[in-house]
Design an enzyme around this catalytic site. Sequence first.
Site, PDB file in Angstrom:
ATOM      1  CG  HIS A 239      -5.096   1.747  -1.314  1.00 42.44           C
ATOM      2  ND1 HIS A 239      -5.738   2.060  -2.482  1.00 42.44           N
ATOM      3  CD2 HIS A 239      -4.847   0.414  -1.379  1.00 42.44           C
ATOM      4  CE1 HIS A 239      -5.875   0.966  -3.228  1.00 42.44           C
ATOM      5  NE2 HIS A 239      -5.361  -0.058  -2.575  1.00 42.44           N
ATOM      6  CD  GLU A 242       0.735   0.923  -2.545  1.00 44.27           C
ATOM      7  OE1 GLU A 242      -0.357   1.479  -2.686  1.00 44.27           O
ATOM      8  OE2 GLU A 242       1.125  -0.042  -3.224  1.00 44.27           O
ATOM      9  CG  HIS A 276      -0.367  -1.028   0.606  1.00 46.47           C
ATOM     10  ND1 HIS A 276       0.036  -2.270   0.176  1.00 46.47           N
ATOM     11  CD2 HIS A 276      -1.249  -0.583  -0.327  1.00 46.47           C
ATOM     12  CE1 HIS A 276      -0.579  -2.548  -0.970  1.00 46.47           C
ATOM     13  NE2 HIS A 276      -1.367  -1.547  -1.290  1.00 46.47           N
ATOM     14  CG  ASP A 327      -2.282  -4.697  -3.993  1.00 42.36           C
ATOM     15  OD1 ASP A 327      -3.150  -4.249  -4.741  1.00 42.36           O
ATOM     16  OD2 ASP A 327      -1.448  -3.954  -3.434  1.00 42.36           O
TER      17      ASP A 327
HETATM   18 ZN   LIG Z   1      -4.587  -1.825  -3.561  1.00 40.43          ZN
END
Ligand SMILES: [Zn+2]
Length: 462
Positions: A239, A242, A276, A327
């Site tokens: 990740h 984000e 992301h 997700d």
């Molecule tokens: Zn995630």
Amino acid sequence: MSAAGALVAPHALLPGGWSRNVLLAWNDAGVLTRVAADAAALAGTAVAGGPVVPGMPNLHSHAFQRAFAGLTEYRAEQQDSFWSWRTLMYRFAARLAPQQMEAIASWLYAEMLEGGYTSVCEFQYVHHQPDGRPYADDATLSLAMLRAAQRTGIGLTLLPVLYQASGFGGTPPGDGQRRFIRSTDSMLRLLAALKPACDAQNARLGLAPHSLRAVPPDSLRDALAGLDAIDATAPIHIHIAEQTKEVDDCLAWSGQRPVAWLLDHAPVDSRWCLVHATHMDATEYRDGATSGAVAGLCPSTEANLGDGIFDFGAWHRRGGAWGVGSDSHVCVNAAEELLLLEYGQRLATRQRNIGARDGQPQVATALTLAAVAGGAQASGRAIGGLAVGQQADFVVLDHQHVALQGLGAPDMLAAHVFASHRGSAIDAVWVAGRQRVAAGRHPDRAALISAFATARADLLKD
Ligand SMILES: [Zn+2]
């Protein structure tokens, strides 16, 4: 039972575009051995009813979150954000039992197949018992994911998640995170233990360092070295960027933004999926796209959580690879992710048809081909579309759906993506040469829904 087979598609979307009368033939392992356009009719070979498009890899899933999708759509704080959503998610994660995890994932994976996804990258971060102690078999919850994939027939890339800190600089984890926490050595033992089970199921095993906030630099380096010793080409997902708060915290910690820090301190290449990557500056878009990494876009979740909008044009112009993931599973429909991706860009730029490419003006066609290629790369599996050597993963559109009737093949795919009104225009779904969905339905759906509903009801009890 042999899985070898063949199908003639009156219209098929090949990596180079639409072709007519395509013979698809695959071997016992479900790998395509022949893809021939303008093939003469072969006696006895089945003919697809509608256009055939490649199955979509889902590059980002947290399966358990399916059980509370739709349950956080009310105001709890004056300004609700990702962070207030996460508090609710932690409360839910604290109660999950292994059989509930498996029931939730099993229905979700059937739902994915019905929604046009033929494989999934599972970013698996709940590892331990509710009090934080490991299960007697430390791999319990990851094995539940493997069973869910096997039962439903979806392809799997299993990504056990390394999670060690609650913030940049190694801040100690909080109580809500105790089921996620592992030392680097414990993660490497888990990967070694899971490798044979993944190999036996033709699933791919990779690693997901959760984020730069959750994995300190030394651990990231050691975990990547350990992963290389197990499989030097295994996929790596993280990740990244984000949230704007995450960017601010990273700047305060290191003086660099998250993507810039990662590119400077880790060997980011085509094995990597930057999930992301929503908040990047111009330099990060340039260097990220040319690194070879895949941008993991999750348009429905990013909209649901109020994350922000990825600058698709900036990535696309640099030739950056990308794919889509469901997700948090507020939406489990590959076509709808493409629609939301395109619409977000239209709203941000006040232009139309952003996803079209030179040589491919049809937006749905261009988006599908790019997302399949990027999703396959991120999955680390040979699922990159209808070509020899790739798995026979494909979707047959329902040419009798009201939105598709009487149209040519490219317009049928456009109608499926842009005008099927959240309903599915999918007839059949095949994974590795085996049919997993017929007439839009997974054969086990009733039993899977029942087990899912029971698990969710138990989790919601006070
Ligand atoms: Zn995630």
